[in-house]
Scaffold this motif. Structure first.
Motif, short mmCIF file in Angstrom:
data_model
loop_
_atom_site.label_atom_id
_atom_site.label_comp_id
_atom_site.label_asym_id
_atom_site.label_seq_id
_atom_site.Cartn_x
_atom_site.Cartn_y
_atom_site.Cartn_z
N THR C 279 0.86 -1.19 0.00
CA THR C 279 0.00 0.00 0.00
C THR C 279 0.89 1.24 0.00
OG1 THR C 279 -0.11 -0.18 2.40
CG2 THR C 279 -2.02 -0.97 1.17
N ALA C 280 0.43 2.30 -0.65
CA ALA C 280 1.25 3.51 -0.85
C ALA C 280 1.85 3.99 0.47
CB ALA C 280 0.40 4.61 -1.47
N GLY C 281 3.11 4.34 0.41
CA GLY C 281 3.78 4.91 1.58
C GLY C 281 4.40 3.86 2.50
N GLN C 282 4.16 2.60 2.19
CA GLN C 282 4.65 1.53 3.05
C GLN C 282 6.16 1.31 2.87
OE1 GLN C 282 2.60 -2.11 2.22
NE2 GLN C 282 2.42 -2.63 4.39
N SER C 283 6.86 0.99 3.95
CA SER C 283 8.29 0.72 3.84
C SER C 283 8.52 -0.75 3.51
CB SER C 283 8.99 1.06 5.16
OG SER C 283 8.65 0.09 6.13
N THR C 284 9.73 -1.07 3.06
CA THR C 284 10.10 -2.45 2.76
C THR C 284 9.88 -3.33 3.99
OG1 THR C 284 11.83 -1.52 1.38
CG2 THR C 284 11.96 -3.86 1.80
N ASP C 285 10.37 -2.85 5.13
CA ASP C 285 10.27 -3.64 6.36
C ASP C 285 8.81 -3.87 6.75
OD1 ASP C 285 12.94 -3.85 6.49
OD2 ASP C 285 13.24 -2.26 7.98
N ALA C 286 7.98 -2.84 6.60
CA ALA C 286 6.57 -2.98 6.99
C ALA C 286 5.87 -4.01 6.13
CB ALA C 286 5.88 -1.62 6.88
N LEU C 287 6.21 -4.04 4.83
CA LEU C 287 5.57 -5.00 3.92
C LEU C 287 6.00 -6.43 4.28
CD1 LEU C 287 3.76 -5.46 1.46
CD2 LEU C 287 5.76 -5.15 0.00
N ILE C 288 7.29 -6.61 4.54
CA ILE C 288 7.79 -7.93 4.92
C ILE C 288 7.10 -8.37 6.23
CG2 ILE C 288 9.81 -9.23 5.72
CD1 ILE C 288 11.51 -7.58 3.81
N GLN C 289 6.98 -7.42 7.14
CA GLN C 289 6.35 -7.68 8.44
C GLN C 289 4.92 -8.21 8.25
OE1 GLN C 289 7.57 -7.23 11.53
NE2 GLN C 289 5.65 -7.64 12.63
N GLN C 290 4.16 -7.58 7.36
CA GLN C 290 2.77 -8.01 7.11
C GLN C 290 2.70 -9.42 6.54
OE1 GLN C 290 0.67 -5.15 4.73
NE2 GLN C 290 0.38 -3.73 6.44
N ALA C 291 3.56 -9.68 5.53
CA ALA C 291 3.54 -11.02 4.92
C ALA C 291 3.94 -12.06 5.95
CB ALA C 291 4.49 -11.04 3.72
N ASP C 292 4.88 -11.69 6.82
CA ASP C 292 5.34 -12.59 7.89
C ASP C 292 4.22 -12.89 8.88
OD1 ASP C 292 7.72 -13.84 7.86
OD2 ASP C 292 8.87 -12.21 8.79
N GLU C 293 3.45 -11.84 9.20
CA GLU C 293 2.33 -12.02 10.12
C GLU C 293 1.29 -12.98 9.54
OE1 GLU C 293 0.98 -8.07 10.93
OE2 GLU C 293 2.72 -7.61 12.19
N ALA C 294 1.02 -12.82 8.22
CA ALA C 294 0.06 -13.72 7.55
C ALA C 294 0.60 -15.15 7.55
CB ALA C 294 -0.21 -13.23 6.14
N LEU C 295 1.90 -15.28 7.33
CA LEU C 295 2.55 -16.60 7.35
C LEU C 295 2.40 -17.24 8.74
CD1 LEU C 295 4.46 -18.86 6.41
CD2 LEU C 295 6.38 -17.30 6.72
N TYR C 296 2.58 -16.42 9.75
CA TYR C 296 2.44 -16.90 11.13
C TYR C 296 1.02 -17.42 11.36
CZ TYR C 296 2.54 -16.88 16.24
OH TYR C 296 2.45 -17.23 17.55
N THR C 297 0.03 -16.69 10.84
CA THR C 297 -1.37 -17.11 10.97
C THR C 297 -1.59 -18.45 10.28
OG1 THR C 297 -1.96 -14.78 10.89
CG2 THR C 297 -3.76 -16.34 10.66
N ALA C 298 -0.99 -18.60 9.06
CA ALA C 298 -1.14 -19.86 8.32
C ALA C 298 -0.59 -21.03 9.13
CB ALA C 298 -0.43 -19.75 6.97
N LYS C 299 0.52 -20.81 9.79
CA LYS C 299 1.13 -21.85 10.63
C LYS C 299 0.20 -22.18 11.80
CE LYS C 299 5.66 -22.17 9.26
NZ LYS C 299 6.16 -23.45 8.77
N ARG C 300 -0.29 -21.12 12.42
CA ARG C 300 -1.13 -21.28 13.60
C ARG C 300 -2.42 -22.03 13.27
NH1 ARG C 300 -4.03 -19.20 17.00
NH2 ARG C 300 -5.10 -18.06 15.38
N GLN C 301 -2.91 -21.80 12.04
CA GLN C 301 -4.18 -22.41 11.64
C GLN C 301 -4.00 -23.84 11.14
OE1 GLN C 301 -5.99 -19.74 8.84
NE2 GLN C 301 -6.44 -18.17 10.41
N GLY C 302 -2.78 -24.39 11.27
CA GLY C 302 -2.61 -25.80 10.93
C GLY C 302 -1.67 -26.10 9.77
N ARG C 303 -0.96 -25.10 9.26
CA ARG C 303 0.04 -25.26 8.18
C ARG C 303 -0.58 -25.72 6.86
NH1 ARG C 303 2.42 -27.67 12.72
NH2 ARG C 303 4.03 -26.33 13.64
#
Lengths: 121, 204, 321
Positions: C279-303
């Protein structure tokens, strides 16, 4: 009677070169100027019959001098002696009333030929 | 550096030789480009090569500058290196006049072509008045689109003792073109050049 | 001393090509260097147009250069660095050059005959094949080094630092042109158990096979990189969240659907994936952080599944923290 001649060039070498290259039988009293503005002052205050005029000069260039001579209807002949030998430039100075165009460096032969042609010697 | 000093008469003489050479070069260029070139008095300056990089760094602050070098060799030890400096916007002006199209020539080729035309037309005219003639080495690009050109100029300049700085301005009818030419000359060639100037001065 | 006799042997033994043209660009002279390499007889070509004899020279380009030499009476030059060759001539290093033609430096010099009127042009051709070959070798070495510098030694995909640098470029580009851009992070499920069971070499083999399989599912413009031990990232330019989720699902299915093989053993593996859109104005780190959080959710929900980042995930994570 000696002809009053003005040599106008920003280069001392070019002025000396021209002076030395004038034919020995050319009876002239010579004054010099090192830019266009100086030349106009001389032309306005002294009775000059012939000007050897360089084109590429600081302050006021040769084309500017020719234009001023024409505008002020100053009574003198002008022979342009210049390194700017482009055909368009030669045509331009002739249209502004120059008598002849001599390519720099001005040799004794070229000067003599032009002076003879116009009956100045 | 007193040995390399020029008297006012010598400087004036050289200025006039440069003037005439420029006139010849401009005439050729004007015919070749089928346009009129308005000549301005070329400002020549003899400078210590040490000062060159700083001078040009100041003149072309924050701009990318192309630097092209061309060696020249004449008789009687007269030799040196001609450096052309220009901004690319200026090169584009000439490129259009010379009818370069983007596809059949690289920018590098265009730069070397234009440099060799400007340098050799001028130097041939100068050599002729000194009863000399030059042969030329192929032009080399020292830097192109480079903001650090001053460093490259410094590295080149330090091999030479004297620089003759010629500020060339060609005002074309429809375009204005400006570039700088620097003639870098070794010490012995400077002495030789002074002798030649003295000979010319003595004859008038 | 008369030296005229020198001229002929010198010209014929000179290790450079010499061609002389008249003002109409007709051949007046060629030396042995040229004649032998072009396989022509000097007397056969004399008086013929340069372009009739050498039919494959770049005519328009050369003509303009030569006209310039004639009109301005100044030399012109051509360097192999800008134009590798003008004349298609063979060189004497057939094995070491990847080009069959001699690389050439050419000087075009104006000449005036003793009559002071007739103009000629002398073309001097120097063989620059050696310089060309050295430069090719150098460029190949530099290219190899650059490649080594940006790829992961094991899997051959981009290494972390280069991948992250590319991500910043893509973010800048997406920002500037307001184009979509998505990021996908994925992780091999239960990698530690794989390593324990098949050994580190087995684990490595799975990573290599995983990357190979994922690569076949991506476009040329997508950028796969190794982010950590068993974590990878894919930059998906010009792709919105929906498109990125489709890619993620495909990867998920492809990995779980087909077992991998290591020394006659069949290894079943799966991946969890997190997807986030820039999304506009987002930093590289913030974008990686979001994808990582979604990945964490995928793991938590059973991989073995893909999850798109949503603001609510974020809220939820904050709560559990």
């Amino acid at each position: 009677m000696a002809l009053n001649v003005l040599i106008c060039d920003d280069s001392l070498l070019a002025r000396n070169q021209l002076k030395k290259s004038l034919p020995a039988d050319f009876d002239a009293t010579i004054v010099t100027a090192s830019n266009g503005l100086e030349a106009l002052t001389v032309l306005q205050t002294q009775d000059i019959g012939l000007v050897f005029l360089d084109l590429t000069m600081p302050e006021l260039d040769g084309v500017g001098v020719l234009e001023a001579i024409k505008a002020q209807a100053l009574d003198c002949l002008v022979i342009v002696v210049s390194a700017d030998i482009q055909p368009q430039m030669q045509q331009r100075v002739m249209e502004l009333g120059a008598l002849a165009f001599i390519q720099k460096p001005a040799s004794a032969d070229k000067l003599a030929a032009v002076l003879h042609k116009y009956g100045l010697i | 550096m007193t040995a390399l000093h020029f008297t006012e008469e010598q400087r004036d003489c050289l200025q006039e030789l440069v003037n005439v050479a420029m006139g010849q070069a401009s005439d050729k260029l004007a015919r070749y480009l089928a346009t009129m070139v308005h000549l301005q008095v070329p400002a020549i300056k003899l400078v210590d090569t040490q000062q060159l990089p700083q001078h040009f760094a100041q003149r072309y602050q924050q701009q990318s500058v192309s630097l092209i070098s061309m060696g020249f060799f004449g008789d009687q030890g007269l030799r040196g290196e001609a450096i052309m400096l220009y901004q690319l916007a200026n090169v584009d002006v000439l490129a259009r006049l010379l009818e370069y199209s983007d596809d059949d020539s690289s920018e590098a080729e265009m730069l070397t072509d234009i440099s060799s035309v400007l340098t050799t037309t001028f130097l041939n005219g100068l050599a002729e008045q000194l009863d000399n003639s030059f042969s030329y080495a192929a032009p080399r690009i020292l830097s192109s689109r480079d903001q650090h050109f001053a460093d490259k100029l410094a590295a080149t300049a330090q091999q030479w003792q004297l620089a003759l700085q010629v500020d060339i301005r060609y005002q074309l009818t429809d375009y204005s073109f400006h570039c700088d030419m620097i003639l870098l000359i070794p010490g012995e060639a400077v002495l030789r050049l002074r002798q030649m100037l003295d000979q010319i001065l003595a004859s008038f | 001393m008369q030296l005229d006799w020198l001229l002929q042997p010198l010209l014929s033994q000179l290790n450079s090509g010499v061609l002389v043209l008249d003002a109409e660009l007709r051949l007046v002279f060629i030396n042995q260097f040229i004649a032998r390499r072009a396989d022509v007889q000097p007397e056969d070509v004399q008086g013929k147009s340069l372009f009739d004899v050498f039919t494959d020279v770049p005519q328009a380009w050369l003509q303009r250069k030569l006209q310039g030499v004639l009109a301005l009476q100044v030399p012109a030059f051509s360097s192999w660095e800008q134009r590798q060759y003008i004349f298609k001539l063979p060189h004497l290093r057939p094995l070491s050059s990847d080009s069959q033609y001699m690389a050439q430096n050419c000087s075009m010099l104006p000449l005036t005959a003793p009559d002071g009127v007739s103009r000629y042009i002398c073309l001097l051709i120097e063989d620059a094949t050696d310089a060309y070959v050295y430069q090719q070798q150098l460029q190949q070495s530099v290219a190899r080094l650059q490649l080594a510098n940006r790829t992961d030694g094991l899997t051959g995909v981009l290494n972390r630092s280069y991948w992250q640098q590319q991500l910043s470029y893509e973010i800048q580009r997406a920002e500037r042109y307001q184009h979509p851009l998505s990021l996908l992070m994925f992780d091999l499920d239960k990698f530690k158990q794989l390593n324990d069971r098949y050994g580190h070499l087995g684990g490595d083999a799975v990573l290599v096979a995983l990357c190979a399989r994922v690569t076949t599912l991506l476009r040329d413009t997508d950028l796969l990189g190794r982010y950590g031990g068993e974590e990878f990232g894919v930059i998906l330019p010009e792709t919105d969240l929906t498109g990125a989720m489709q890619v993620a699902q495909r990867i998920c299915t492809a990995v779980a659907g087909q077992p991998m093989h290591y020394e006659q053993q069949t290894i079943r593996a799966s991946v969890s994936l997190g997807v986030a859109a820039f999304t506009a104005g987002q930093s590289t780190d913030a974008l990686i952080q979001q994808a990582d959080e979604a990945l964490y959710t995928a793991k938590r929900q059973g991989r073995n599944q893909a999850v798109a980042w949503r603001a609510v995930n974020n809220e939820y994570l904050k709560k559990v923290k």
